[in-house]
Design a protein around this motif. Sequence first.
Motif, mmCIF file in Angstrom:
data_model
loop_
_atom_site.group_PDB
_atom_site.id
_atom_site.type_symbol
_atom_site.label_atom_id
_atom_site.label_comp_id
_atom_site.label_asym_id
_atom_site.label_seq_id
_atom_site.Cartn_x
_atom_site.Cartn_y
_atom_site.Cartn_z
ATOM 1 N N SER A 1 31.701 49.489 39.274
ATOM 2 C CA SER A 1 32.806 48.541 39.144
ATOM 3 C C SER A 1 33.330 48.555 37.710
ATOM 4 C CB SER A 1 32.344 47.122 39.499
ATOM 5 O OG SER A 1 31.486 46.612 38.494
ATOM 6 N N THR B 1 41.878 40.737 37.484
ATOM 7 C CA THR B 1 40.717 40.552 36.607
ATOM 8 C C THR B 1 40.593 41.653 35.563
ATOM 9 O OG1 THR B 1 39.219 41.762 38.090
ATOM 10 C CG2 THR B 1 39.464 39.380 38.459
ATOM 11 N N LEU B 2 41.426 42.695 35.673
ATOM 12 C CA LEU B 2 41.259 43.850 34.790
ATOM 13 C C LEU B 2 41.533 43.509 33.324
ATOM 14 C CD1 LEU B 2 42.199 47.478 35.638
ATOM 15 C CD2 LEU B 2 42.809 46.580 33.397
ATOM 16 N N CYS C 1 32.888 48.291 31.916
ATOM 17 C CA CYS C 1 33.599 47.821 30.733
ATOM 18 C C CYS C 1 32.673 47.083 29.758
ATOM 19 C CB CYS C 1 34.751 46.914 31.151
ATOM 20 S SG CYS C 1 35.996 46.672 29.870
ATOM 21 N N ALA C 2 31.530 46.624 30.240
ATOM 22 C CA ALA C 2 30.569 45.944 29.360
ATOM 23 C C ALA C 2 30.085 46.865 28.246
ATOM 24 C CB ALA C 2 29.381 45.438 30.172
ATOM 25 N N THR D 1 38.949 41.204 31.745
ATOM 26 C CA THR D 1 37.713 41.960 31.507
ATOM 27 C C THR D 1 37.839 42.814 30.250
ATOM 28 O OG1 THR D 1 37.223 42.034 33.881
ATOM 29 C CG2 THR D 1 36.128 43.660 32.501
ATOM 30 N N LYS E 1 34.233 46.070 35.912
ATOM 31 C CA LYS E 1 33.602 45.007 35.127
ATOM 32 C C LYS E 1 32.262 45.455 34.555
ATOM 33 C CE LYS E 1 32.196 40.140 35.343
ATOM 34 N NZ LYS E 1 32.124 38.919 36.196
ATOM 35 N N ARG E 2 31.464 46.128 35.377
ATOM 36 C CA ARG E 2 30.151 46.572 34.891
ATOM 37 C C ARG E 2 30.287 47.649 33.827
ATOM 38 N NH1 ARG E 2 26.632 50.651 35.981
ATOM 39 N NH2 ARG E 2 27.771 51.457 37.778
ATOM 40 N N CYS F 1 36.018 53.958 39.542
ATOM 41 C CA CYS F 1 35.813 52.588 40.031
ATOM 42 C C CYS F 1 36.441 52.443 41.419
ATOM 43 C CB CYS F 1 36.450 51.595 39.059
ATOM 44 S SG CYS F 1 35.925 51.819 37.335
#
Length: 357
Positions: A19, A45-46, A24-25, A49, A21-22, A160
């Motif tokens: 994903s 949400t992009l 991008c961390a 994030t 989000k994961r 993704c």
Amino acid sequence: MKTSLPPGAYRPANDTWGSFKRLCANLPEGSLAVVDRRVARLHPTLLPTLKARNPRAVVLLTGGEVAKTFEALEQVVAAGLAMPRSGTLIAIGGGTIGDVSTVAAHLLKRGVRLIQVPTTLLAAVDSSLGGKGAVDITVRGRVVKNPVGVFHYAEEAWLCPELYETLSDTQLREGALEAWKMVASLDAELFRAYVRREPSLERMVKDARRLKESVCAKDPYEHQGLRRVLNFGHTFGHVLESVSRFKLSHGDAVGLGMLCALDVGRALGVTPEDAAWKVEDALHQGPGVLGRERTMDLLQRATLKDVTALLSADKKAGSAGELRMVLLTDIGIAVVRDVGAEVWRKLWPVWTRGERP
């Protein structure tokens, strides 16, 4: 002592699925993000994030050929002027966003780190891998694709699946056509498997990226000409794109360009009749290539002079004006041949009638 590769140097594909989000961390803070506006709207949400990673700047561009201009390139470069050479540029979008971002990453500080996040199937199977980026220029009122470009390999690609869920049927088709292009020209066994059973999207992306990487690894900067086999369908595909003033998508153009290449191969005695029929039939039954009437519609708008000018401006043309075309000697076997103008000119009347020679 082990030294790291300079930014943009050839490196094997480093693909990570997960994903956004994961993944991008792990994005370094202070990065420069280039994002397709439509992708940002479709995936609310992009941007939050991204912004949680404190980017230096987020540049929103409109995808499509308008992104591959010197004006768009200047906008990206200007946003990254304060980046250190150790900085990261992350490109989030389809092939055109990836193209202009690749050129910008190469020019900023003479090369910064690049992460590709393809958001279309076409970019996932093809353009986000292989290190190439380019912008277009206009010659005598016609847009010429990709004559000004660089090699700058991404250090990572994030794949993704949720970003592909909003793709239209047209976008899925054009990405599938590019994947089938690689299978038809590089892997006969896989071609037969695809004909028997249509692959899943993830399987198709992984297969296409593996095939393209196997070619790029042997010729990362196109010094040996080995990568030319990846251009199956592109010679006349680019012409059809230009003639349509880019209303015809790149993937659909490549699909029609493959049909033209099969015709040229048959005319030269390079492509066996049965192989050409099998590939053309598979392109209709599998990804769903547009019909020959679309080629007819587009070529009827152009003159022979227009097409000759576009072909002569193609970066794959030879010094004497001959076309360096990728043709099939069999399914899964591609070769590069010089094609004189007299060959394709003989096919022109048939193409403009929407017929198969």
